[in-house]
Design a protein around this motif. Sequence first.
Motif, PDB file in Angstrom:
ATOM      1  N   SER A 217       1.009  -1.073   0.037  1.00  0.00           N
ATOM      2  CA  SER A 217       0.077  -0.034  -0.103  1.00  0.00           C
ATOM      3  C   SER A 217       1.056   1.292   0.212  1.00  0.00           C
ATOM      4  O   SER A 217       0.443   2.369  -0.807  1.00  0.00           O
ATOM      5  CB  SER A 217      -1.153   0.041   1.217  1.00  0.00           C
ATOM      6  OG  SER A 217      -1.866   0.904   1.086  1.00  0.00           O
ATOM      7  N   GLN A 218       1.937   1.133   0.656  1.00  0.00           N
ATOM      8  CA  GLN A 218       2.756   2.491   0.840  1.00  0.00           C
ATOM      9  C   GLN A 218       3.392   2.395  -0.511  1.00  0.00           C
ATOM     10  O   GLN A 218       3.734   3.514  -0.782  1.00  0.00           O
ATOM     11  CB  GLN A 218       3.871   2.211   2.098  1.00  0.00           C
ATOM     12  CG  GLN A 218       2.898   2.511   3.347  1.00  0.00           C
ATOM     13  CD  GLN A 218       2.532   3.979   3.560  1.00  0.00           C
ATOM     14  OE1 GLN A 218       2.998   4.907   3.104  1.00  0.00           O
ATOM     15  NE2 GLN A 218       1.233   4.102   4.008  1.00  0.00           N
ATOM     16  N   GLY A 219       3.874   1.442  -0.702  1.00  0.00           N
ATOM     17  CA  GLY A 219       4.786   1.672  -2.279  1.00  0.00           C
ATOM     18  C   GLY A 219       3.861   2.164  -3.470  1.00  0.00           C
ATOM     19  O   GLY A 219       4.487   2.906  -4.298  1.00  0.00           O
TER      20      GLY A 219
ATOM     21  N   ASN B 154       7.689   9.682  -5.254  1.00  0.00           N
ATOM     22  CA  ASN B 154       9.007   9.318  -4.951  1.00  0.00           C
ATOM     23  C   ASN B 154       9.351   7.836  -5.400  1.00  0.00           C
ATOM     24  O   ASN B 154       8.828   6.913  -4.199  1.00  0.00           O
ATOM     25  CB  ASN B 154       8.926   9.537  -3.121  1.00  0.00           C
ATOM     26  CG  ASN B 154      10.371   9.548  -2.504  1.00  0.00           C
ATOM     27  OD1 ASN B 154      11.401   8.541  -3.294  1.00  0.00           O
ATOM     28  ND2 ASN B 154      10.692  10.147  -1.452  1.00  0.00           N
ATOM     29  N   ALA B 155       9.990   7.634  -6.262  1.00  0.00           N
ATOM     30  CA  ALA B 155      10.179   6.377  -6.816  1.00  0.00           C
ATOM     31  C   ALA B 155      11.219   5.459  -6.084  1.00  0.00           C
ATOM     32  O   ALA B 155      10.953   4.244  -5.706  1.00  0.00           O
ATOM     33  CB  ALA B 155      10.798   6.460  -8.029  1.00  0.00           C
TER      34      ALA B 155
ATOM     35  N   TYR C 270       9.703   0.332  -0.243  1.00  0.00           N
ATOM     36  CA  TYR C 270       8.560  -0.401   0.391  1.00  0.00           C
ATOM     37  C   TYR C 270       8.436  -1.703  -0.567  1.00  0.00           C
ATOM     38  O   TYR C 270       7.999  -2.598   0.129  1.00  0.00           O
ATOM     39  CB  TYR C 270       7.292   0.460   0.182  1.00  0.00           C
ATOM     40  CG  TYR C 270       7.293   1.476   1.376  1.00  0.00           C
ATOM     41  CD1 TYR C 270       7.093   0.980   2.677  1.00  0.00           C
ATOM     42  CD2 TYR C 270       7.245   2.777   1.079  1.00  0.00           C
ATOM     43  CE1 TYR C 270       7.141   1.887   3.662  1.00  0.00           C
ATOM     44  CE2 TYR C 270       6.982   3.537   1.971  1.00  0.00           C
ATOM     45  CZ  TYR C 270       7.112   3.047   3.238  1.00  0.00           C
ATOM     46  OH  TYR C 270       6.927   4.120   4.411  1.00  0.00           O
ATOM     47  N   PHE C 271       8.251  -1.765  -1.833  1.00  0.00           N
ATOM     48  CA  PHE C 271       8.209  -2.990  -2.520  1.00  0.00           C
ATOM     49  C   PHE C 271       9.047  -3.827  -2.269  1.00  0.00           C
ATOM     50  O   PHE C 271       8.792  -5.190  -2.437  1.00  0.00           O
ATOM     51  CB  PHE C 271       8.067  -2.560  -3.985  1.00  0.00           C
ATOM     52  CG  PHE C 271       6.797  -2.061  -4.464  1.00  0.00           C
ATOM     53  CD1 PHE C 271       5.459  -2.389  -4.088  1.00  0.00           C
ATOM     54  CD2 PHE C 271       6.815  -0.842  -5.230  1.00  0.00           C
ATOM     55  CE1 PHE C 271       4.336  -1.844  -4.247  1.00  0.00           C
ATOM     56  CE2 PHE C 271       5.588  -0.124  -5.409  1.00  0.00           C
ATOM     57  CZ  PHE C 271       4.338  -0.526  -5.029  1.00  0.00           C
TER      58      PHE C 271
ATOM     59  N   VAL D 158       9.318  -3.965  -8.122  1.00  0.00           N
ATOM     60  CA  VAL D 158      10.682  -3.981  -7.811  1.00  0.00           C
ATOM     61  C   VAL D 158      11.290  -3.772  -9.113  1.00  0.00           C
ATOM     62  O   VAL D 158      12.125  -2.802  -9.314  1.00  0.00           O
ATOM     63  CB  VAL D 158      11.213  -5.092  -6.934  1.00  0.00           C
ATOM     64  CG1 VAL D 158      12.771  -5.073  -6.698  1.00  0.00           C
ATOM     65  CG2 VAL D 158      10.840  -4.942  -5.539  1.00  0.00           C
ATOM     66  N   ASN D 159      11.030  -4.918 -10.100  1.00  0.00           N
ATOM     67  CA  ASN D 159      11.646  -4.567 -11.494  1.00  0.00           C
ATOM     68  C   ASN D 159      11.430  -3.331 -12.104  1.00  0.00           C
ATOM     69  O   ASN D 159      11.967  -3.056 -13.108  1.00  0.00           O
ATOM     70  CB  ASN D 159      11.307  -6.070 -12.001  1.00  0.00           C
ATOM     71  CG  ASN D 159      12.072  -7.029 -11.566  1.00  0.00           C
ATOM     72  OD1 ASN D 159      13.281  -6.883 -11.283  1.00  0.00           O
ATOM     73  ND2 ASN D 159      11.513  -8.193 -11.309  1.00  0.00           N
ATOM     74  N   ILE D 160      10.026  -2.968 -12.144  1.00  0.00           N
ATOM     75  CA  ILE D 160       9.617  -2.044 -12.928  1.00  0.00           C
ATOM     76  C   ILE D 160      10.208  -0.646 -12.292  1.00  0.00           C
ATOM     77  O   ILE D 160      10.584   0.154 -13.189  1.00  0.00           O
ATOM     78  CB  ILE D 160       7.934  -1.726 -12.802  1.00  0.00           C
ATOM     79  CG1 ILE D 160       7.444  -2.756 -13.735  1.00  0.00           C
ATOM     80  CG2 ILE D 160       7.505  -0.485 -13.053  1.00  0.00           C
ATOM     81  CD1 ILE D 160       5.713  -3.156 -13.493  1.00  0.00           C
ATOM     82  N   LEU D 161      10.430  -0.331 -10.990  1.00  0.00           N
ATOM     83  CA  LEU D 161      10.932   0.731 -10.521  1.00  0.00           C
ATOM     84  C   LEU D 161      12.250   0.625 -10.485  1.00  0.00           C
ATOM     85  O   LEU D 161      12.865   1.886 -10.208  1.00  0.00           O
ATOM     86  CB  LEU D 161      10.449   1.048  -8.861  1.00  0.00           C
ATOM     87  CG  LEU D 161       8.929   1.330  -8.743  1.00  0.00           C
ATOM     88  CD1 LEU D 161       8.619   1.422  -7.416  1.00  0.00           C
ATOM     89  CD2 LEU D 161       8.786   2.772  -9.456  1.00  0.00           C
TER      90      LEU D 161
END
Length: 113
Positions: A8-10, A17-18, A24-25, A42-45
Motif C-alpha cells: 500500500s505504501q509503495g 517518490n520512486a 517499500y516494494f 521492484v523490477n519496474i521501479l
Amino acid sequence: MTFDDCMSQGTAYMEANADRAFSYFQQALTLQPNNVEAFSMVNILEPYVRPISGSCADYTTCMNLGYTATNQKDYQTALVNFKRALAFDLGNEYALAAIRNVSRYIQEAAQAQ
C-alpha cells in the motif's frame, strides 16, 4: 509493517517518490519472496532509481533482445533487457508489460521448483 502495508505504501509513493516506493516494494518482497506483484514492482521501479548494468544501443534493440531471450526461456536475460529498454523510455507501456510478464514467468518457474 505487514506485506499489505508495504504494498500500500509503495503504491502511494509511486508518483511522488520512486526511491521510497522501491524501498517499500523491496520490503514487501522480503516478507513474501514469491509474490509476483511485489517482484514486478521492484523490477519496474529499478530503472527509475538506479542504473541498469550493461548496455544496448537503444530502446528497440533492448526490447528485441528481451523478446529473443523470452522466446528462449532465458527470463533473467530478458528481464535485464526489458529494464534497459524502460530506462531509455521511462513509462513505456510495452516495456512495463514485458517486465510484468517476464517477472511472472520467473516467479512461476521458481515456485515450480
